[in-house]
Design a protein around this motif. Structure first.
Motif, PDB file in Angstrom:
ATOM      1  N   TYR A 122      29.021 103.087  36.287  1.00  0.00           N
ATOM      2  CA  TYR A 122      28.842 101.735  35.759  1.00  0.00           C
ATOM      3  C   TYR A 122      27.586 101.090  36.342  1.00  0.00           C
ATOM      4  N   LEU A 162      24.493  99.729  34.286  1.00  0.00           N
ATOM      5  CA  LEU A 162      24.051  98.344  34.479  1.00  0.00           C
ATOM      6  C   LEU A 162      22.588  98.316  34.921  1.00  0.00           C
ATOM      7  N   PHE A 218      29.764  92.857  39.486  1.00  0.00           N
ATOM      8  CA  PHE A 218      30.232  93.641  38.340  1.00  0.00           C
ATOM      9  C   PHE A 218      31.036  92.795  37.350  1.00  0.00           C
ATOM     10  N   THR A 223      19.319  95.617  38.287  1.00  0.00           N
ATOM     11  CA  THR A 223      20.192  94.492  37.939  1.00  0.00           C
ATOM     12  C   THR A 223      21.128  94.161  39.090  1.00  0.00           C
TER      13      THR A 223
END
Length: 190
Positions: free
Chosen positions: A51, A55, A37, A59
């Protein structure tokens, strides 16, 4: 001693996970802790999952695979919850895995083509964890434990999800102490 590639959960590479890696290092193991992250941590599981969704889970997997690229074969892949995705992918598809430790989560082995022969695995979770018990992970872990020759499923009393992260309110010291003993025994097995 083992060389471990450890992947964080959806709240990021927290102080509690760094402490867990430190415990493994203190026992003589080498531990790599890639930050999928880019330094972000989250106060809530929902915030971290949001998040990760933004993302993209592809990924997250790609970053996990990239983290292993310069490391030797013969790794133990350790994942916490969301980190189980890249840990399990690598254990199942990257040749030479020494083992896998899947904490708080387990995907169906068929997700990545079946569990490889000769790769030991342990799955650890709380028996009433609503994510683990309620979203299919428990069934996947039971199937893996019955299909793989050297597999163990360890269920702890309680309902917390990320109980092994000492920096979170969900932390359970007694369950984590037992989990840590089992993990260290696993790592010390040739």
């Amino acid at each position: 001693m083992a060389e471990i590639l450890m992947f964080h959960h959806a709240q990021g590479l927290t102080a509690g996970l760094k402490e867990f890696a430190g415990t493994l290092r203190a026992a003589g193991h080498t531990v790599s802790t890639p930050d999928l992250f880019d330094g972000r941590t989250f106060d809530s599981l929902d915030g971290g999952l949001d998040y990760a969704g933004t993302l993209g889970f592809d990924t997250v997997l790609r970053r996990g695979v990239e983290a292993a690229a310069d490391l030797p074969a013969g790794l133990v892949y350790l994942g916490f919850s969301l980190g189980v995705m890249p840990a399990q992918l690598l254990a199942q598809t990257r040749g030479g895995a020494r083992g896998a430790l899947l904490l708080h989560s387990c995907l169906p082995a068929g997700e990545f083509g079946g569990w490889p022969t000769g790769v030991p695995v342990q799955v650890h979770a709380m028996e009433q964890d609503p994510f683990f018990a309620g979203e299919g992970d428990l069934e996947a872990a039971r199937a893996l434990a019955s299909a793989a020759a050297d597999a163990g499923l360890f269920l702890y009393p309680g309902a917390e999800h990320l109980f092994a992260d000492s920096s979170l309110p969900s932390y359970d010291a007694a369950a984590t102490a037992l989990l840590t003993c089992r993990v260290l025994d696993f790592l010390d097995t040739p």
